[in-house]
Design a protein around this motif. Sequence first.
Motif, PDB file in Angstrom:
ATOM      1  N   VAL A 122       0.847  -1.338  -0.398  1.00 18.12           N
ATOM      2  CA  VAL A 122       0.006   0.401  -0.139  1.00 18.12           C
ATOM      3  C   VAL A 122       0.812   1.144   0.198  1.00 18.12           C
ATOM      4  O   VAL A 122       1.799   1.690   1.306  1.00 18.12           O
ATOM      5  N   GLY A 123       0.784   1.646  -1.085  1.00 22.14           N
ATOM      6  CA  GLY A 123       1.564   3.049  -1.189  1.00 22.14           C
ATOM      7  C   GLY A 123       2.464   3.256  -2.219  1.00 22.14           C
ATOM      8  O   GLY A 123       2.819   4.282  -2.836  1.00 22.14           O
ATOM      9  N   LEU A 124       3.161   1.836  -2.665  1.00 24.28           N
ATOM     10  CA  LEU A 124       4.359   1.562  -3.925  1.00 24.28           C
ATOM     11  C   LEU A 124       3.460   1.360  -4.689  1.00 24.28           C
ATOM     12  O   LEU A 124       3.419   1.438  -6.026  1.00 24.28           O
ATOM     13  N   LEU A 125       1.843   0.523  -4.557  1.00 19.65           N
ATOM     14  CA  LEU A 125       1.398   0.456  -5.642  1.00 19.65           C
ATOM     15  C   LEU A 125      -0.270   0.597  -5.345  1.00 19.65           C
ATOM     16  O   LEU A 125      -0.548   1.113  -4.672  1.00 19.65           O
ATOM     17  N   PRO A 126      -0.813   0.840  -6.521  1.00 16.57           N
ATOM     18  CA  PRO A 126      -2.304   2.014  -6.526  1.00 16.57           C
ATOM     19  C   PRO A 126      -2.802   0.355  -5.246  1.00 16.57           C
ATOM     20  O   PRO A 126      -2.619  -0.377  -5.233  1.00 16.57           O
ATOM     21  N   PHE A 127      -3.988   1.196  -4.552  1.00 19.26           N
ATOM     22  CA  PHE A 127      -4.878   0.390  -3.342  1.00 19.26           C
ATOM     23  C   PHE A 127      -5.120  -1.213  -4.149  1.00 19.26           C
ATOM     24  O   PHE A 127      -5.273  -2.456  -3.399  1.00 19.26           O
ATOM     25  N   TRP A 128      -6.295  -0.533  -4.915  1.00 16.03           N
ATOM     26  CA  TRP A 128      -6.943  -1.862  -5.935  1.00 16.03           C
ATOM     27  C   TRP A 128      -5.301  -3.448  -6.249  1.00 16.03           C
ATOM     28  O   TRP A 128      -6.667  -4.486  -6.086  1.00 16.03           O
ATOM     29  N   LEU A 129      -4.513  -2.683  -6.926  1.00 15.65           N
ATOM     30  CA  LEU A 129      -3.916  -4.080  -7.185  1.00 15.65           C
ATOM     31  C   LEU A 129      -2.425  -4.598  -5.909  1.00 15.65           C
ATOM     32  O   LEU A 129      -2.649  -5.741  -5.772  1.00 15.65           O
ATOM     33  N   ALA A 130      -2.432  -3.399  -5.198  1.00 14.50           N
ATOM     34  CA  ALA A 130      -2.002  -3.925  -3.655  1.00 14.50           C
ATOM     35  C   ALA A 130      -2.767  -5.323  -2.392  1.00 14.50           C
ATOM     36  O   ALA A 130      -2.361  -6.018  -2.118  1.00 14.50           O
ATOM     37  N   THR A 131      -4.385  -4.634  -2.879  1.00 12.69           N
ATOM     38  CA  THR A 131      -5.493  -5.847  -2.568  1.00 12.69           C
ATOM     39  C   THR A 131      -5.900  -6.470  -2.538  1.00 12.69           C
ATOM     40  O   THR A 131      -5.551  -7.923  -2.389  1.00 12.69           O
ATOM     41  N   GLY A 132      -5.933  -6.505  -4.123  1.00  6.64           N
ATOM     42  CA  GLY A 132      -5.382  -8.181  -5.171  1.00  6.64           C
ATOM     43  C   GLY A 132      -4.420  -8.895  -4.864  1.00  6.64           C
ATOM     44  O   GLY A 132      -4.982 -10.063  -4.454  1.00  6.64           O
TER      45      GLY A 132
END
Length: 184
Positions: A122-132
């Motif tokens: 979270v913060g390095l990648l977009p939130f949706w991608l990090a969550t996925g």
Amino acid sequence: METQADTTGSPPAADRAEPPAMIKADLLAGLFFLVLAAATFFSAWTMDRLEARRINPLTVPGLVPGLLALALFVCGLVLTIRSLRTAAPGGWTDLGQAVTTSAARRAGAVLVLTLTYALLLVGLLPFWLATGIFVFAFIMTFETWLSTPRRPLLATMPWALGLAVVTATVVTLVFERLFLVRLP
């Protein structure tokens, strides 16, 4: 003189004693909470007090975290003192054996995955991608590596991927559209 039988149904005091491993675990947890409370209190104390804006001192941003840090410090101190006052012969050995159990491995995996998600993704990648990625890694870890019996990797991947996509999409949309929260 005859003693009366215990009618409460509770086990005798000797059976209620904490295992030595738990006493040592309480000591480590108490010390951890003391350090965490001190760090939290320091961070709360160094927060901007907003005096230049004539903010009431009872509404400064660091007040609630500071009070919570003090409460956590008291709890950590009680836990540490209690564990130091309780005899625990063989406690460190028992704790070492408990840390190597499958339940401890599962708890460690949760800790590593969650911290990786929160502190790295979270913060390095977009939130949706990090969550996925987090949901996919979590399912794959617990279904193929840490489950008993282990499930086949190729059979687990499609539904883990599908669940990760759905979860990331729903969570992102709910926070952005329903709660009006701008996600990182």
